[in-house]
Each structure stands twice: as structure tokens, then as C-alpha cells.
Enzyme design. Structure first.
Site, PDB file in Angstrom:
ATOM      1  N   ASP A  60       0.894  -1.157   0.000  1.00 31.65           N
ATOM      2  CA  ASP A  60       0.000   0.000   0.000  1.00 31.65           C
ATOM      3  C   ASP A  60       0.934   1.208   0.000  1.00 31.65           C
ATOM      4  O   ASP A  60       1.661   1.438   0.967  1.00 31.65           O
ATOM      5  CB  ASP A  60      -0.882  -0.022   1.251  1.00 31.65           C
ATOM      6  CG  ASP A  60      -1.754   1.238   1.364  1.00 31.65           C
ATOM      7  OD1 ASP A  60      -1.546   2.194   0.588  1.00 31.65           O
ATOM      8  OD2 ASP A  60      -2.616   1.266   2.247  1.00 31.65           O
ATOM      9  N   VAL A  61       0.920   1.977  -1.079  1.00 33.55           N
ATOM     10  CA  VAL A  61       1.898   3.065  -1.220  1.00 33.55           C
ATOM     11  C   VAL A  61       1.728   4.177  -0.180  1.00 33.55           C
ATOM     12  O   VAL A  61       2.615   5.016  -0.025  1.00 33.55           O
ATOM     13  CB  VAL A  61       1.879   3.701  -2.642  1.00 33.55           C
ATOM     14  CG1 VAL A  61       2.488   2.772  -3.675  1.00 33.55           C
ATOM     15  CG2 VAL A  61       0.477   4.154  -3.046  1.00 33.55           C
ATOM     16  N   TYR A 150      -8.074  15.315  -6.943  1.00 36.15           N
ATOM     17  CA  TYR A 150      -7.113  14.726  -7.889  1.00 36.15           C
ATOM     18  C   TYR A 150      -6.118  15.781  -8.364  1.00 36.15           C
ATOM     19  O   TYR A 150      -4.906  15.596  -8.298  1.00 36.15           O
ATOM     20  CB  TYR A 150      -7.877  14.134  -9.073  1.00 36.15           C
ATOM     21  CG  TYR A 150      -6.998  13.365 -10.043  1.00 36.15           C
ATOM     22  CD1 TYR A 150      -6.539  12.090  -9.719  1.00 36.15           C
ATOM     23  CD2 TYR A 150      -6.644  13.904 -11.281  1.00 36.15           C
ATOM     24  CE1 TYR A 150      -5.738  11.372 -10.607  1.00 36.15           C
ATOM     25  CE2 TYR A 150      -5.853  13.195 -12.175  1.00 36.15           C
ATOM     26  CZ  TYR A 150      -5.405  11.926 -11.835  1.00 36.15           C
ATOM     27  OH  TYR A 150      -4.606  11.218 -12.711  1.00 36.15           O
ATOM     28  N   LYS A 154      -1.934  16.090  -7.884  1.00 29.71           N
ATOM     29  CA  LYS A 154      -1.050  15.996  -9.048  1.00 29.71           C
ATOM     30  C   LYS A 154      -0.194  17.266  -9.204  1.00 29.71           C
ATOM     31  O   LYS A 154       0.930  17.194  -9.693  1.00 29.71           O
ATOM     32  CB  LYS A 154      -1.867  15.698 -10.318  1.00 29.71           C
ATOM     33  CG  LYS A 154      -2.526  14.307 -10.309  1.00 29.71           C
ATOM     34  CD  LYS A 154      -1.499  13.189 -10.186  1.00 29.71           C
ATOM     35  CE  LYS A 154      -2.102  11.798 -10.313  1.00 29.71           C
ATOM     36  NZ  LYS A 154      -1.111  10.720 -10.161  1.00 29.71           N
TER      37      LYS A 154
HETATM   38  N1  LIG Z   1      -5.368   6.810 -17.223  1.00 25.02           N
HETATM   39  C1  LIG Z   1      -5.240   8.120 -17.378  1.00 25.02           C
HETATM   40  O1  LIG Z   1      -5.894   8.700 -18.233  1.00 25.02           O
HETATM   41  C2  LIG Z   1      -4.261   8.911 -16.539  1.00 25.02           C
HETATM   42  C3  LIG Z   1      -3.970  10.226 -16.932  1.00 25.02           C
HETATM   43  C4  LIG Z   1      -3.052  10.971 -16.199  1.00 25.02           C
HETATM   44  C5  LIG Z   1      -2.410  10.394 -15.113  1.00 25.02           C
HETATM   45  N2  LIG Z   1      -2.716   9.119 -14.746  1.00 25.02           N
HETATM   46  C6  LIG Z   1      -1.996   8.586 -13.594  1.00 25.02           C
HETATM   47  O2  LIG Z   1      -1.242   7.462 -14.003  1.00 25.02           O
HETATM   48  C7  LIG Z   1      -1.095   6.546 -12.908  1.00 25.02           C
HETATM   49  C8  LIG Z   1      -1.539   5.152 -13.339  1.00 25.02           C
HETATM   50  O3  LIG Z   1      -2.899   5.225 -13.711  1.00 25.02           O
HETATM   51  P1  LIG Z   1      -3.677   4.084 -14.525  1.00 25.02           P
HETATM   52  O4  LIG Z   1      -4.562   4.806 -15.462  1.00 25.02           O
HETATM   53  O5  LIG Z   1      -2.754   3.050 -15.027  1.00 25.02           O
HETATM   54  O6  LIG Z   1      -4.599   3.535 -13.317  1.00 25.02           O
HETATM   55  P2  LIG Z   1      -5.188   2.096 -12.991  1.00 25.02           P
HETATM   56  O7  LIG Z   1      -6.332   2.350 -12.088  1.00 25.02           O
HETATM   57  O8  LIG Z   1      -5.403   1.314 -14.219  1.00 25.02           O
HETATM   58  O9  LIG Z   1      -3.984   1.419 -12.164  1.00 25.02           O
HETATM   59  C9  LIG Z   1      -3.577   1.936 -10.927  1.00 25.02           C
HETATM   60  C10 LIG Z   1      -2.996   0.828 -10.078  1.00 25.02           C
HETATM   61  O10 LIG Z   1      -2.681   1.409  -8.791  1.00 25.02           O
HETATM   62  C11 LIG Z   1      -3.050   0.467  -7.805  1.00 25.02           C
HETATM   63  N3  LIG Z   1      -3.277   1.132  -6.510  1.00 25.02           N
HETATM   64  C12 LIG Z   1      -4.349   1.867  -6.112  1.00 25.02           C
HETATM   65  N4  LIG Z   1      -4.221   2.249  -4.837  1.00 25.02           N
HETATM   66  C13 LIG Z   1      -3.027   1.751  -4.412  1.00 25.02           C
HETATM   67  C14 LIG Z   1      -2.326   1.796  -3.174  1.00 25.02           C
HETATM   68  N5  LIG Z   1      -2.844   2.420  -2.088  1.00 25.02           N
HETATM   69  N6  LIG Z   1      -1.120   1.195  -3.087  1.00 25.02           N
HETATM   70  C15 LIG Z   1      -0.601   0.534  -4.170  1.00 25.02           C
HETATM   71  N7  LIG Z   1      -1.225   0.445  -5.345  1.00 25.02           N
HETATM   72  C16 LIG Z   1      -2.422   1.041  -5.466  1.00 25.02           C
HETATM   73  C17 LIG Z   1      -4.300  -0.204  -8.341  1.00 25.02           C
HETATM   74  O11 LIG Z   1      -4.532  -1.459  -7.689  1.00 25.02           O
HETATM   75  C18 LIG Z   1      -3.960  -0.334  -9.817  1.00 25.02           C
HETATM   76  O12 LIG Z   1      -3.326  -1.565 -10.109  1.00 25.02           O
HETATM   77  C19 LIG Z   1      -1.930   7.135 -11.756  1.00 25.02           C
HETATM   78  O13 LIG Z   1      -1.079   7.853 -10.892  1.00 25.02           O
HETATM   79  C20 LIG Z   1      -2.877   8.077 -12.470  1.00 25.02           C
HETATM   80  O14 LIG Z   1      -3.323   9.125 -11.632  1.00 25.02           O
HETATM   81  C21 LIG Z   1      -3.625   8.369 -15.428  1.00 25.02           C
END
Ligand SMILES: NC(=O)c1ccc[n+]([C@@H]2O[C@H](COP(=O)([O-])OP(=O)(O)OC[C@H]3O[C@@H](n4cnc5c(N)ncnc54)[C@H](O)[C@@H]3O)[C@@H](O)[C@H]2O)c1
Length: 244
Positions: A60-61, A150, A154
Site C-alpha cells: 500500500d503506497v 485529484y 497531481k
Molecule cells: N489513465 C489516465 O488517463 C491517466 C492520466 C493521467 C495520469 N494518470 C496517472 O497514471 C497513474 C496510473 O494510472 P492508470 O490509469 O494506469 O490507473 P489504474 O487504475 O489502471 O492502475 C492503478 C494501479 O494502482 C493500484 N493502486 C491503487 N491504490 C493503491 C495503493 N494504495 N497502493 C498501491 N497500489 C495502489 C491499483 O490497484 C492499480 O493496479 C496514476 O497515478 C494516475 O493518476 C492516469
């Protein structure tokens, strides 16, 4: 020869989505990768498909104790730490009126406190090598406004990146932030229907959402020595969204 031969990386939130894509590319480029996530089942499955150069550790980060465990396990298993990708994150789309203090603290801990903890403990391990690269996944919402909660976290990740980069430059550790736009991962598919995503894509100058693999190439650049003179900087990958 791979771009990450002999490098050891930790990627958080790597059981699915962008983190899983980064892990696959890093392994293909010769790295040893510690995949961490709260989703143990998916993380174990992914590590299995990636072979002996991948190791899954449940984390858990937002937990300081879990960070200490992950860093120690990495050093015990692979001998050192060169790269940290602070990727784990959550989003929600509630209005200012709807967000509770508990909601706010939850997103703060997972998206922001996690990056502070990861940077603090990874830097300690990287100082032993005299080098390292920390890649913090922010968002286009670390540059322009979006959902309350959010967006706040960020922007903070972007600020922490610059502060840590200045402090760690003398130790040979580089810290940069990545600012993705809309990327096709479970995060956006959970929140919005296909029709909503298609409609949204019309507002993107490049007229489409991106695949996770497109972001992985930028993360690889920052993790590798190809970006040897970049630190404290923002790397935007958003199809032109923030140029408007
Ligand atoms: N998808 C988008 O459009 C987008 C755009 C900009 C930024 N982001 C950022 O990119 C990163 C990855 O996003 P994604 O789209 O792959 O998301 P996702 O939801 O597909 O994957 C996120 C992963 O983080 C894990 N996670 C959640 N809470 C956690 C915790 N407390 N400890 C450890 N792991 C945990 C989840 O289990 C999941 O496997 C995130 O930081 C997100 O904010 C995503």
C-alpha cells in the site's frame, strides 16, 4: 543491448494499466523489476508472465512501513535500486460539495504522500550507488485544473519533483515528472463509458486517447541514461490537450 541492462527498478501500482505496461517494457529493455500494488492476484500473475527478472511485492503506497519493506526486499533480492516509478494513483470525480474529509485524505495519501515516502526511502538506497532516476507520474491535471482532490495531489507531485530534484542532484539522482492526458487504462474505463470517452476524444487535438505503451516509452527515456541531463522537469504526453 537493452536501455536498462543491469538496472533495478521499482514500479508502484503496476498490477494493471500504465504500471503494468512500464514493467513489460522495462523487462524487455533488460531491467530487473519489482512490481508493487495492493492488487496481489493481478500483480503475482503479471510477475509470473514476466519471468525471473520480475518480482511482485504487495504494497500500500500510503504506508511508510510498506515502503521500508519494499526497499529492503528489493535490496535483498536484486542487490541495489536504480529506478523508482511512482505510478500508483486513484481518481474520483466528485464535486467540491460531495467530497468528504475522508475522501480528501484518502486521495492525498495514495497520490501525494506516497510520492514523498517513495522518494525519501528510494533516495536513501540510491545514494549508495551514487546515481538513480525517480519518475513521478503526475497528470495533465498537475498543469491545468481538473477534478478537485485529484488535481491538488497531481500539482503537489510536480512541486515535490522539483524540490527533490534540487536536493538530490548532488547525489547523482535525477527526479522528473510525467504528465499524461487521457490514457486507455482501467482507471478511465471504470469511471466513464465508451461513448463518453469517444466524445471526450473529440476535444483532444490529436483526436484520440493514448495507449499505455505510448507513455511507457517516455517513462523509459526518463528512467534510462538517455535522459542524463534532465532533472526537475515536466514531461507532457497529452495529445496537445494543455497546448490549447
Ligand atoms: N489513465 C489516465 O488517463 C491517466 C492520466 C493521467 C495520469 N494518470 C496517472 O497514471 C497513474 C496510473 O494510472 P492508470 O490509469 O494506469 O490507473 P489504474 O487504475 O489502471 O492502475 C492503478 C494501479 O494502482 C493500484 N493502486 C491503487 N491504490 C493503491 C495503493 N494504495 N497502493 C498501491 N497500489 C495502489 C491499483 O490497484 C492499480 O493496479 C496514476 O497515478 C494516475 O493518476 C492516469
Amino acid at each position: 543491448m537493452g536501455k536498462l541492462d543491469d538496472k533495478v527498478a521499482i514500479i508502484t501500482g503496476a498490477s494493471q494499466g500504465m504500471g503494468a505496461s512500464h514493467a513489460k517494457l522495462f523487462i524487455n529493455e533488460g531491467a530487473k523489476v519489482v512490481i508493487t500494488d495492493i492488487n496481489e492476484e493481478k500483480g503475482q500473475q503479471l510477475a509470473k508472465t514476466l519471468g525471473d527478472n520480475a518480482l511482485f511485492v504487495k504494497q500500500d503506497v500510503s504506508s511508510e512501513a510498506d515502503w521500508q519493506k519494499v526497499i529492503q526486499t528489493t535490496l535483498d533480492h536484486f542487490g541495489k535500486l536504480d529506478i523508482l516509478v511512482n505510478n500508483a494513483g486513484i481518481s474520483f470525480n466528485k464535486s467540491l460539495e460531495e467530497i468528504t474529509v475522508d475522501d480528501y485524505l484518502k486521495i492525498f495519501k495514495i497520490n501525494q504522500l506516497s510520492v514523498f515516502l517513495g522518494t525519501k526511502y528510494a533516495a536513501e538506497a540510491m545514494k549508495k550507488n551514487g546515481s538513480g532516476s525517480i519518475v513521478n507520474i503526475s497528470s495533465m491535471n498537475g498543469l491545468v485544473g481538473g477534478a478537485v482532490g485529484y488535481t491538488d495531489t497531481k500539482f503537489a507531485v510536480r512541486g515535490l519533483t522539483k524540490a527533490a530534484a534540487l536536493q538530490l542532484a548532488h547525489d547523482g539522482i535525477r527526479v522528473n515528472s510525467v504528465h499524461p492526458g487521457v490514457i486507455s487504462t482501467p482507471m478511465i474505463h471504470q469511471g466513464d463509458s465508451e461513448a463518453v470517452i469517444k466524445e471526450f476524444a473529440k476535444a483532444i487535438p490529436l483526436q484520440r486517447v493514448a495507449e499505455p505503451e505510448e507513455v511507457s516509452k517516455m517513462v523509459l527515456f526518463l528512467a534510462s541514461d538517455d535522459s542524463s541531463y534532465s532533472t526537475g522537469s515536466e514531461f507532457v504526453i497529452d495529445g496537445g490537450m494543455t497546448a490549447q
